[in-house]
Structures are given as C-alpha cells and as structure tokens.
Scaffold this active site. Structure first.
Site, PDB file in Angstrom:
ATOM      1  N   SER A 196      36.232  39.342  43.103  1.00 41.30           N
ATOM      2  CA  SER A 196      35.389  38.176  42.902  1.00 41.30           C
ATOM      3  C   SER A 196      33.960  38.624  42.574  1.00 41.30           C
ATOM      4  O   SER A 196      33.770  39.416  41.649  1.00 41.30           O
ATOM      5  CB  SER A 196      35.444  37.275  44.139  1.00 41.30           C
ATOM      6  OG  SER A 196      34.959  35.995  43.864  1.00 41.30           O
ATOM      7  N   ASP A 452      44.653  31.651  40.032  1.00 40.50           N
ATOM      8  CA  ASP A 452      43.277  31.703  40.507  1.00 40.50           C
ATOM      9  C   ASP A 452      42.364  30.872  39.613  1.00 40.50           C
ATOM     10  O   ASP A 452      42.255  31.147  38.411  1.00 40.50           O
ATOM     11  CB  ASP A 452      42.807  33.159  40.529  1.00 40.50           C
ATOM     12  CG  ASP A 452      41.409  33.323  41.088  1.00 40.50           C
ATOM     13  OD1 ASP A 452      40.865  32.345  41.648  1.00 40.50           O
ATOM     14  OD2 ASP A 452      40.862  34.430  40.986  1.00 40.50           O
ATOM     15  N   HIS A 477      43.721  34.704  44.053  1.00 44.54           N
ATOM     16  CA  HIS A 477      42.432  35.395  43.996  1.00 44.54           C
ATOM     17  C   HIS A 477      42.568  36.843  44.460  1.00 44.54           C
ATOM     18  O   HIS A 477      42.910  37.104  45.601  1.00 44.54           O
ATOM     19  CB  HIS A 477      41.438  34.639  44.882  1.00 44.54           C
ATOM     20  CG  HIS A 477      40.000  34.842  44.527  1.00 44.54           C
ATOM     21  ND1 HIS A 477      39.526  34.782  43.239  1.00 44.54           N
ATOM     22  CD2 HIS A 477      38.923  35.101  45.311  1.00 44.54           C
ATOM     23  CE1 HIS A 477      38.215  34.979  43.244  1.00 44.54           C
ATOM     24  NE2 HIS A 477      37.824  35.185  44.483  1.00 44.54           N
TER      25      HIS A 477
END
Length: 518
Positions: A196, A452, A477
């Site tokens: 991320s 995601d 994710h």
C-alpha cells in the site's frame, strides 16, 4: 490506506492497550477518551480469547525480531532546522536466516501505522529470507507507532511539518547505510518491500536511492491515483464491484439501505434512524447523517480491501471472505437498515461487546475519504493526505452503491487549510516521483490483486523487462506479502514464485556489479 479498527492478535492487542491507556493520560478530549475506553474493552476481550495467528494458522514460532531504536536526524534537508535535533526511530530486525556478510538485506519500508502489525502480517518476507539467506529489517515510519519525533508535541504546528515522504525515505536510506556498515554487510544487496503506502515508498526508494537499493517489491501500491492521476470515481466503484461480483442483489440491497437512511433523514426521523442502526446518540442534523454515511461506507471499504480467503487480524478482525459474509448479511431479510447495521458490525463490532455505535468515535472524518483510522496514527495520515498524498475520491450513487459524498480539490484545500494551516500540492508526487513516467526506472515489481479497490490506482501493465506488473486473480490488498496459507489461491502462489525469482536475479546482478567495482 491501511487504517485499523482493533485487533485480535495477542502482541498487537497488548500494544494497542498500551496506546489506549496512553491516550487517556495524554489530555485527550472527551470523545477521544470514550474512544480509548472502547478500545480498551474490545482489546481486553480479544486478548482473553485470541492467540497470535498468521492467516488461518497459528505461528509455529514467533518471528525472532529484536526491537531496536536508531538515532535519526530530524530534518535531512535543513541544517539549521529544529536545532539539528534527532529522534529515536524504531525498527525490527532478525538475522535468523542471514548468511552473515553475504546474504541480501530485505528492508520493509514501514507505512502509516505501527511497524509490528506489518511485521506480523508480512510472512512472505520471512519465507523468502529463509530461501535466500537474508537479513530482514522492518523500519517504522516517522510519526507513527513508537517513532514520534517530538512525543506529545509531534502533531503540533510547526513540528508536524517534518512529516513528509521525502523525510521518510531519507530516514530509510540513512538506516540502510549505517546498519550495513555496522553489521559488516557493505557488499550485501538491498531489496525493499512494502504494501500500500509502504509499497509506494519502496518505489520511491528505488527511484531516489538506486545506489542503495537494488530492487523493490511494491505490493498494492496506488502510485498513480495518489499522484492525482486517474478517475476520482474509481475507488468506490471498485469497492461496489467486489460486492456485485458476489451478487448483483447485494449491491442493490446496500444502495436500497442507504436510500432508506436518506429518506428518513430528509423527514428528520432521527429517532427511527437511531433505533434502526442502534446508535449511541440520536442524530440531529445533516452533519450527523454525513458522519454516519462515512462510518458505514468505511465498513464496506475495509471488507473489500481485506477480502482474504481466511480469517485475519490485520487492521481489523475479519472473517474469511468478508465480502461474501457481508453480502449474506445484507440479503438475509427485508429489513435493509437492520441488515446494514449488522453488516457494518462485521468491521466495528466483531467481538460483540458494543451495545451501540458512536459514529464520531468509531470513524474520524479526514482528508482521506477511504478513512484515516483512529488515534495518533490517524492524525499523521490526515496531515499527509493534506500535503503530498492526493486522495480526492468520491462516491456518487451512480457508478457505486454509496451515498453521494464528494471530496474535491477545493474541499480538500478548505479542510486542510483550516485543520493544519497548509495548502495541498495536488501534483507534487507526480513531479517529485515521476508520476506515470516510470518507464525510466528499473527493477520494480508492481503487484496487485483484482479484489483490491486500490489496484486500479496502481501499475497494472509491465512497463519494461525490469518493471514487472503482476496481477493476482482473487487477491485482496497485498495478499502476496502475507505468509503462505492453505487457502491461498493458485494465483498468489504463482505470484510469489515469480517475485522470488526476480528478486534472486536482482540480488545476483547487484553482486556482480559490486565485484566489478571492488
């Protein structure tokens, strides 16, 4: 982008209890004191019932990380700033698998939270370290977790001004340089990893410090959308698509529930709303309804992000396949508001301890429409979303199933100038870190899972022979950073093998360069 609610993980629960008690003693507002008390009750319950797990399995042994602190420069770019001060930056390190002085260094570029949580949920690094005899370091991002440069004053102005992407990756560059020298690892190639926002930082490390970093694995890194590139409708459209893929009736039910909420609020039937959603306080104005919509939308966001095929205690305490579980909840009967309430409870009340929902303590409105989380970490992320990280995205009730909630550059500027006294720079990341002109870089893996909602804000197609995009069918994710699990789809197993082979290749190439230069 990875903001937590609470955790069932033993070590993390202890840490969050410590932070909650600290929050109570730090002169917090009444609302925040209530929040801390809720967190304490939840985590005490979790601590009594849960064991440390990775995915669906108990860890055979705890990772042998040692917690250490690095004396870090406060301001890398102004020699007269803050009295040339330093602060203690936390990092976790293990040499359990390292071939001393030869094996590579796997360095996790910590993101917007406590580094322990990421270390306990990035088992792929440990598996890869065992294969490739690597030293593993997880470095905590300044202003997060235990790495607060100014203690209780870290979120005051002007102290907060030293929270930037540039300062953070400079921190990591210094840590790498110094530790390599101290540990006799000057010839050991460094590969950076991150998920991320942490994945974005790994890309930036490879771009800015190729002299230190031989390659990067950037998992679920929305490196384009956060630079202001792309469609602001994309994120919540993709959250909706996750639920529609389970059943078109599911997204229709969610949309219908929000429509009922809207109609009740327009008639000012606030008591009915409080009763139907079991709210601690009766709403009394449009602002309260807007806050409630944000709370409920955030629950679906987290379920989509964390739609792993097994139960997890990462960011929140999620069941296996939470999107499927949420859809089943939304379709269980005709009372759509009750269904909406109980679906949100998957995220906010997995322990069953809460008897009511407080929209203002369970969710904090901020400069990130996807949620900033709670506590001090949320303040840090809010500041970053007000300065460099561009997170202007919207739900519109047309391309998605959520109420119309717009967050434009104008609204961002108004909020951020009032909250932090700053004017956002919408295009700064595009200028500073190359935006969509990444083809000039090398040795970066961009991995994304198709479940995601952040995926389409990242790189989905390979840009060259050494800028590789890996798309993981059935992946949520940064699933590929997690440890192996019996429930893993074949796609993530294949992705990890590809990643391992590329990283091994980059390590060997870097060793060859080092030998030629020596």
């Amino acid at each position: 982008m990875q903001r937590g609610v609470f955790t069932c993980d033993g070590l993390l629960t202890k840490h969050m209890l410590t932070q909650s008690f600290y929050f109570l003693s730090a002169g917090a507002s009444v609302a925040n004191m209530k929040l801390a008390l809720i967190a304490i009750m939840m985590n005490l319950h979790a601590l009594s019932q849960c064991q440390v797990k990775t995915g669906a399995h108990k860890l055979k042994t705890q990772p042998s990380f040692k917690e250490k602190y690095f004396t870090q420069t406060l301001d890398h770019f102004n020699f007269n700033s803050m009295g040339n001060g330093t602060f203690l930056q936390r990092y976790l390190i293990t040499d359990e698998y390292w071939k001393i002085g030869y094996g590579p260094i796997f360095f996790y570029t910590g993101n917007e939270g406590d580094i322990l949580e990421f270390a306990l949920n990035s088992g792929f690094l440990m598996e890869l370290a065992a294969q490739q005899e690597a030293l593993v370091i997880f470095a905590e991002h300044r202003y997060y977790g235990k790495s607060s440069p100014f203690g209780n004053d870290s979120f005051n102005i002007p102290q907060i001004g030293l929270l930037t992407v540039e300062q953070a990756i400079a921190d990591y560059a210094i840590i790498i340089s110094v530790l390599k020298h101290q540990m006799g690892a000057t010839d050991c190639p460094v590969i950076v990893f991150g998920g991320s926002y942490g994945g974005m930082l790994s890309v930036y490390m490879r771009i800015k410090y190729p002299n230190l970093v031989a390659g990067a694995l950037a998992a679920s890194a929305p490196i384009l959308s956060t630079a202001g590139l792309g469609d602001p409708r994309q994120f919540f459209r993709d959250v909706t698509a996750d639920f529609e893929n389970i059943s078109p009736e599911c997204s229709s039910a969610v949309k219908g529930a929000f429509q009922q909420l809207k109609e009740l609020s327009e008639m000012q039937e606030y008591s009915k709303i409080q009763s139907a959603l079991r709210l601690c306080k009766r709403p009394s104005c449009a602002q309260d309804i807007h806050q409630l919509n944000g709370l409920l939308r955030n629950a679906f966001t987290l379920m989509a992000m964390l739609d792993y095929p097994y139960s997890t205690q990462f960011i929140g305490n999620m069941p296996a396949n939470p999107v499927k579980v949420g859809c089943e909840m939304m379709l269980r009967g005709s009372d759509l508001l009750a269904n909406l309430r109980d679906t949100a409870a998957i995220v906010y009340n997995s322990t069953g301890l809460l008897t009511c929902f407080d929209a203002y303590t369970l969710y904090v409105k901020c400069a990130d429409p996807t949620g900033c989380g709670l506590g001090f970490n949320s303040m840090a992320w809010d500041y970053q979303a007000c300065t460099e990280i561009n997170l202007c995205c919207e739900s519109n009730n047309v391309t998605d199933m959520f109420p119309t909630m717009i967050f434009t550059e104008k609204e961002r500027l108004q909020y951020c100038s009032k909250r932090w006294g700053v004017i956002p720079r919408p295009d700064w990341l595009k200028i500073q870190f190359w935006g969509d002109a990444l083809s000039r870089a090398s040795n970066i893996i961009f991995s994304n899972g198709d479940l995601d909602p952040w995926a389409n804000g990242g790189v989905r197609k390979s840009l060259s022979s050494s800028l590789i995009a890996i798309n993981i069918a059935g992946g949520a994710h940064h699933l590929d950073l997690r440890g192996s699990n019996d429930a893993d789809p074949a796609s993530v197993i294949k992705a990890r093998i590809t990643e391992a082979n590329l990283i091994k290749l980059w390590v060997e190439e870097e060793r060859t360069k080092i030998r030629l230069l020596s």
